[in-house]
Structures are given as structure tokens and as C-alpha cells.
Design a protein around this motif. Sequence first.
Motif, short mmCIF file in Angstrom:
data_model
loop_
_atom_site.label_atom_id
_atom_site.label_comp_id
_atom_site.label_asym_id
_atom_site.label_seq_id
_atom_site.Cartn_x
_atom_site.Cartn_y
_atom_site.Cartn_z
N LEU A 28 0.93 -1.34 -0.08
CA LEU A 28 0.02 -0.02 -0.08
C LEU A 28 0.67 1.27 -0.01
N ARG A 29 2.07 1.12 1.05
CA ARG A 29 2.83 2.40 1.11
C ARG A 29 3.47 2.60 -0.41
N ILE A 36 1.01 4.33 -2.71
CA ILE A 36 0.74 5.57 -2.42
C ILE A 36 1.96 6.41 -2.91
N ARG A 37 3.27 5.92 -2.48
CA ARG A 37 4.43 6.88 -3.19
C ARG A 37 4.26 6.86 -4.65
N ARG A 57 1.74 9.50 -5.52
CA ARG A 57 2.41 11.04 -5.34
C ARG A 57 3.36 11.44 -6.06
N GLU A 112 -0.52 9.68 -13.18
CA GLU A 112 -1.35 9.05 -11.96
C GLU A 112 -2.34 8.18 -12.45
N ARG A 163 -5.02 -6.17 1.80
CA ARG A 163 -4.35 -5.08 1.27
C ARG A 163 -4.81 -4.52 0.06
N ALA A 223 -7.47 -1.91 0.99
CA ALA A 223 -6.99 -0.68 1.74
C ALA A 223 -6.52 0.14 0.49
N MET A 250 -9.60 1.40 -1.29
CA MET A 250 -9.94 2.70 -0.39
C MET A 250 -9.26 4.07 -0.84
N PHE A 251 -7.89 3.74 -1.06
CA PHE A 251 -7.28 4.90 -1.40
C PHE A 251 -7.47 5.76 -2.92
N HIS A 253 -10.38 5.14 -4.40
CA HIS A 253 -11.85 5.60 -4.11
C HIS A 253 -11.41 7.05 -3.47
N MET A 254 -10.82 7.27 -2.80
CA MET A 254 -10.62 8.80 -2.02
C MET A 254 -10.04 9.53 -3.31
#
Lengths: 870, 185
Positions: free
Chosen positions: A14-15, A18-19, A22, A30, A55, A58, A61-62, A64-65
Motif C-alpha cells: 500500500l505504502r 501511495i508513493r 504521489r 497518476e 491489502r 486498503a 479505499m485510497f 476511491h478517495m
Amino acid sequence: MDLSLNPFSSGTRLRDMIRAIRASKTAAEERAVVRRECAAIRAAISDNDQDYRHRNMAKLMFIHMLGYPTHFGQMECLKLIAASGFPEKRIGYLGLTLLLDERQEVLMLVTNSLKQDLNHSNQFIVGLALCALGNICSAEMARDLAPEVERLLQTRDPNTKKKAALCSIRIVRKVPDLAENFMGSAASLLKEKHHGVLISVVQLCTELCKASREALEYLRKHSVEGLVRILRDVSNSSYAPEYDIAGITDPFLHIRVLRLMRTLGQGDADCSEHVNDILAQVATKTESNKNAGNAILYECVETIMGIEATSGLRVLAINILGRFLSNRDNNIRYVALNMLMKAMAVDTLAVQRHRVTILECVKDADVSIRKRALELVYLLVNDTNVKPLTKELVDYLEVSDDDFKEDLTAKICSIVEKFSQDKLWYLDQMFKVLTLTGNFVKDDVWHALIVLISNAPELQGYSVRSLYKALQASGTQESLVRVAVWCIGEYGEMLVNNISMLDVEEPITVTESEAVDALELALKRYSVDVTTRAMCLVALLKLSSRFPQTSKRIQAIVVQNKGNTVLELQQRSIEFNSIIQRHQSIKSSLLERMPVLDEASYLLKRAASSQATVSLTKSAPSAASGGSLKVPNGAVKPPPAPLADLLDLSSDDAPVTTSAPSTAPNDFLQDLLGIGLIDTSTAGGAPSASTDILMDLLSIGSYPVQNGPLATSNISSPGQAVTKHAPGTPQVIDLLDGLSPSTPLPDVNAAYPSITAFQSATLKMTFNFKKQPGKPQETTMHASFTNLTSVTLTNFMFQAAVPKFIQLRLDPASSSTLPASGNGSITQSLSVTNNQHGQKPLAMRIRISYKVNGEERLEQGQISNFPAGL
Amino acid sequence: MIRFILLQNRQGKTRLAKYYVPLEDSEKHKVEYEVHRLVVNRDPKFTNFVEFRTHKVIYRRYAGLFFSICVDITDNELVYLECIHLFVEILDHFFSNVCELDLVFNFHKVYLILDEFILAGELQETSKKIGLRRPQSSVVYNTSTSSTSSWSRAKKCPGLHACRVSVLVRQRRPSSAQISCITAS
């Protein structure tokens, strides 16, 4: 061991995702990352991958955000919830609350898992289930799971207890009938010591009181003493670091208890007496130098205002508000203004004392404060202070920001109209407002102004001269131009000859050609809208008869528009030209001054239109086009001129369609000038049949009368709003003979008579039934609601529930505002499919919520008198 | 009742969005966009309340982050202002000196904390100790039962703390509580 570092495992952590997201420099990059991840997750889902399910959830969810679609993961939530471990469940429930909401059908599948988890032995898992239930519970789930939640209210663990209490709030909101089940345990839980439980239970009690009258009575009897004790304990308690906020112990609990006291004490002298002492103590002892303390004082004042408090307590409350108002902190001033509005009802004089300060707040830099203050000023105005207050507001109009001008203008106009005992003063203020912010003045306001001028012969000269001067000074304000143009057209000779001068006026010299200049300028101004130009043309035509010398010039101006691309202007131009050229003999009588407009009927109409949110389109004039003047109600006074007859007609019948409420409703002034161009073109796509009466009268312009899909209806008396047909109802009641293509509809509802399904002191609801031939299960019902009180109901909402063997579909209601005393109705259609047709009859529970004078009301009932065979 | 809670940065990126009323996804995005536009340009001296459609938004800014709560028009504004602060304090304790990136990488934990703080649109817990203990114990519980999980608190990279919401000392005027500055990374 971290499996995700295993090079052979699929996907990323997940981390890392996200990285990667970003690190994307562009939106395209993206999107690419998200697409890749989504593809991997989909693959994992189809492989039924167990290890990475949580995982992946999760990650979803990210994603989705970030706003990407994630519906494909919904079933994964359910699988995770059904798993046995805590981490899986936790992420599953989190996903459930984020990715789904109460309206999704998938939710039905989760009810069983929830039930199991609510009965789980592990308190953390129970906590998770309660959390999810509190966030997404639907009415159906509420009914199914209420017993579990009730039981959990009695457990020993405070964390479970408080969560169960909050879940109960949600359940009661969804199904108010369940309120009685919770009131006993809620009242007994008020004896707890744990603050979390207390605050949750106090909130639950407040919700119960809202939902059910019975619960309110019960809690009045059983909870008041407990509440007083809680409030006393918490306000007298010594320093408690756990709950301390700015030197005050748990302000949150304070406020929730005060709020519940307000609910209980409202209209109940006994309860109010019980809480008087503790309120006085809180109001005097709470420190007001911190936000937390002020929050308590604010709530306390609101409670004092809300209950039947003693007069001494009320004085105390008003004094606190006075202190708030002079506070330097904007937040505090804002809440003070808010509160003073409520205090108006209790003690007007005390609020009047702060008038100067409040007026200052209207000029504040912060829009939130300005809005509050303006509303308060509006309430403060009375006969004695209206003139200085209006002057202040009008002066401020000059310097205020543009986005605030609209509100301010509307309020000033409303004040000026409300207190217009002195006509001259009214005119002066309106002219000032028109000059400063004419662009923001609403149509009905300037229509009312014209009606008033037309009714005040002694002020017509003054008005036309003032407007002429104002027009010279600022010709860019749309409404000003319209009113001025209309007045110059009607009262042109008063402008030129200084007729009926007032003492206060300075004489001005305007020549006939200067008056025509003004109109020409208005007509040719850049960016002027069609309505104004059409009005200019009419005014010019009128002047051509008032000032015969300028007739040639006017003709030249009028002719310039004969090639205009706007049909309306072109038509006017050609027709008016022909009047000037060829119809000299009838011109003077045709272009006489307009007869005095009927003020009373205009006001009635305006009131009706502001109440009914259905807007009225301008098909009325079409009825006049054939020349057969059939006044539907026959109750019209003998008109002085043929023109007036047309006027009366157009003001008396008000056909309606359901269309966008934003279009200016039933302004008959526009009708009679035939300038409803803009409005009709926007009115819900119905073909606009805006015919110019003037032309019809002359039988020059043959404007086609369209009565196709325009659903018109007839109104039996003037000012009485409005029977309504849903768009598309082929029921055209044409006012003209021989033009109506429709024949009366055969009564399709003969088999099922309409019923009065529900009736209370305030409301009546009737049902009409319709069945499609060949589909006995399906029934279409038309509900129509009538208001039996003399107060308009707002925020009207109708809800219905049916047993499981019936399917129900509710269409949107025609309106959310129900005008008073049966002056109109709301209609709503329901489609019902009875899957056990012939075995079980229809049954329905209904719930109607609305606001009366801002106060929420709720009515419920059961309908069992459906005709047999549905 | 709380309608929704939003955490947004100055650029309008939503870091946390919790809705207690059902809304369509498109409607949610519209709401987030509108709320951000409403709050981002307001002067620090202004009130912390803005009217939003038929409700009102109570917001508070911490460094580059806006915490916005949308509540009913009749609710007590001042107490929700305290709520926001209490929530930030809890976050600050949990992440020991919280920064925006903590919230991005640990968004699921933030949701967890929020669920312990507010439920069904109402306040659940006002004790700072419990507000902190519950989520922590919950995270610990999690790691002890699942070895395959990557959910345990990872060691923080030093580079992540470029922008901090930082020290949450209670200040006299709440609206001036813009805490610490942002040093661009």
C-alpha cells in the motif's frame, strides 16, 4: 516476515502504491498508476486471492478517495467481513463504510454478518460491527438489528454501550417507530458515570424526543432529575485532566445536556421549573474568556430562550448576548447575532437596544456576519425606525461588494414595500435602489413599483421626472431602464410639461425630442436584453401619439429593427411601423394611457405566486388571440377600455405547468406587454405561446396559437392558486372555442374510486388509482396533499413503506412547499407492484415531515382503506 | 448532527472524507470542491463558520490543512470548533507530532480514530485518554494477531516530516491557532 517484500508475490505494498501515485508528475501518469493497480486488484479478485485481500481493499479505499470508480471491490468487502480474523474484519468494515452507502442493494447481504458480529464474544469485533451499523444502517437493517443493539445497550463494557447508544440514534432516525423500545434503557443509562456513555445516551434521548411524542413524555417524567445531577456534577467538578478543555470539564457533555433540557422543557412548565436553578448557575458561573466557556454560555442562553424560563433568567440571557455582541472575536459576534434572532420572539425591546451595533455588523468584512446581521436588521424594522434604518442600508448599498448586493437589495426592497405607508418615500427609496443596484432587483419588485405608480396619479409626474433624471445618470441598471422606459412611454407629456409638480421638486426642462433621445439610447445601448428593447419599442410607439411632431423620427427608429434577428423585435418593429404609417385614425385611441392597474389583484396574485412554487407560464395571452374574450370566472368589473379587458383577462386566468420555478411567475405586467420572451423560452421546454396582446387586438400579427403539449388548466377565481397537472397529462382545458384538439378523457379510474388516505388536523392526502390493462399487479397512484391550516408548510416530504411482498417506487413530488388553506396542492405519484396480487391486499405505512414556521413536524399513519382488488 | 467531515489541504486535495448522510459520488466531489473554495480564501480574522447550502460548515485551519465539519443550521458552532481541535490533538498524540503525510500514508488509521471519536454523526468520546487508547489498542491487537499484515506502524522516514501540523498548544483565540509554518520540502 513481510510477504510483500517477496519478489515472487504479486502487487505492491500500500505504502509503495501511495508513493508511486504521489510521485506522478502529471494527471495522466497518476491515472496510469491507478489503472495498473486496479488491473492487479481485479486479477487478484478473480483468482480469489486470500492473502492480499485486505491489502487490496486498503488500496481500493485510497483509489476511491482519489475519485476513481471502485465498485468492483464491493463484494470483496463482504468476503472480508465474513472472515474470522480481526484485521480482515476491520478493513472489511472500513471498506464497507467508505465504498458503499445505505442505498446499495449489496448491503442486504451484510445484515447476517453484522448480526453474527454483534453477538460476538470479542468486544473489539462487536465495536467494529456497531461502528459500521452506525455509519450505513438502512431502514431495513434497522428493523432487523434493533433487538441486538438494544441488548448491547445493557452490556457492561462502556465502549460497547456508548457505541450501541449512538447506533440506536441512527436506528431511530431511520425507523422512528422503534423509539419506544429504546426509551427505557436510555433513561436508566443516565445514571452512568462514564462520560462517553453519558454523552452518547444524552444524544440518544434528544433523538428519541424528536422521533416520538411518547418518548418525550416518558423522558420528561424520568430523566429531568438525572440530567440536573449530571450537569451539576460536571460543572462543579474539580480539575480533571482527561476531560479538561481550557479550564472547563467536558464542555461537550455540558452542551449536550443543555440541549436535551431545551427539548424537554419546551412548552412544559414543570420541567422548566426543575432546570431553572441549574441554568442560572451555569449562566453565571461559566467563565467567558475562552471559546469552550462561550460555547456553553451560548447553549445555555439558547436553552433559556427555548423553555418556559423565569423572567429573571431571561434578562440574564439577554445580558450575556449583549456581552457577546460587543466581543472582539468574530465567532462570538456571529453566534450572538444568531441568538438575537431567536431572542426577538421573546424580548423585542431588548434586541432593539443593540440596533446600532447590529447595523455595524451589516458592514462587516466577513460575509457570514453580514448575512446574519442583515437578517436580524430585517426583523428589527418597525414603523418607527424604518426610515433611518433604510437610509443606512441604502447608503451602504453604494459601497458593498457585488456578491452581497443581491441579498441587500432584496432585503431593502422587501422592507420598503412592507412599510410603505408614505408613497412618496417608497418611490424615493425604490428609485435610489434601482439607480444603485437595478441589476439585482427582482422582477416582481419592479412590477409592483409600476402598479403603484399607475395607482398614484398625483405622483406620476414626479416619478417620470425622477426616473428620467436617474436614467440620465446611470443607464446601465436593467430594472431602472425598464421602469423608466415604461413611465416615459406612459407619462411622456408629464415629463415634458412639468405637470403636477411637487413642492420639493426642482423644475427641469426636457423637450419632446430629448425624451425620444432617452428611449433611443436605451434601445440601442450595448448588451441590453430583449425584454427591455421590446419595452422601448412599445414606449416609442406610445410617444408617437403623445408627441405628433416626433412621429417621423420615431418611425425611423422603429423601422431600424425590422431586420432584427430576434423574431419578437422584428415583428414589433414591422407592426408598429404599420400602425404609425397606416392606422392614424385608430392610433390615438389605441395608444391611450394604460388604465389603472388593479393593485389588489396584483398583490393577491403575487402572494399566490410566491407561495406556490409551481411557476406559471405565459400562455394566458394566447387565449385572447382569437378575440373572443371569455373571462372564465365572470367576476370582472366592467372594464373602461378594450385594452383593459385584455388586461383583466390576462391577470385573471393563470394557467400552470410544472416547470422550473426560477422563471418569473405570473407577472401579468409582462403578459400584457407581451414581453415574456425570456421567461417563456426557459419554461420547461413547453412551446412558448407568448402573443402580444397589442398586436392581437389589432389583428396584425397572426401569431400561431400552440396548444400542443402545453398543459394548461383553468383557475376558478383570481388569485386562487392553482390546480396542477403533471406535464404530459393530455388534459388541455382550452379557453378558446373550437381550438381545443382534446376531448374529455374517459374516466379510467372508474374501477377504483379515489380515497382519502390520510387526514389530520393539518393535512389531507388523497389517492387516485390507475391500472395498466393486462398488468393486475401494478398500480399507479397519484397522491395529492392539501394543507388545511392557514400556515404554509415548507420542506414537505412524503415517505411510504410497504410490506415485503410489495414493491414501491416513489416519484419526486411536485413541490416541497404546500401553500396555506388549501390554496394549491402537492402531487406525487407512486408505482406499486403487489407480488401477491389477489391473495393479500395493499397496505402501506406513511410518514410525512414538514416545517411549520421553521419548526419540524412529523406525521405518520397507516393506510388500510385501499379499494379491494389492488 | 454532523453531515460530513472533510480534511483538505490548501490545494483542495481531500485527505479524509467521512459522510454521515448518503450522497452520490459525483455529489461528494462537488461538495468537496465547493467547501474547499468556500474556506480556502477566507481571512484568518473572519469567523470560522460559513453557510453552505442549507447547512453550515465549521472549519479550522492547521498549517496547510483545513478541517471542515458540516452540521445542521441549529447546531452549536462553537462546540464543533472545539471538536475539531480535540480531534487534531488526538491525531497529534497518536502520530506524535502529526503532519499531512502521516494522514496520507496512514489514512486507514485516521478513519479508525475518527470512528472512535464520532459515530452516526454524533460525538462519541470526549476523553483524550480513551480517544487515544482505543485506536492504539486496536492497532496493537491487530498486529499481534496477524503476522502477514503490513499494518503495524512502520518506522517513519525522516524525510516525510517536511510539513508538520505540529505543536498543538491551546491558544487563546481559536481562529488564530494556525499552527507553525510549512517549510517546503
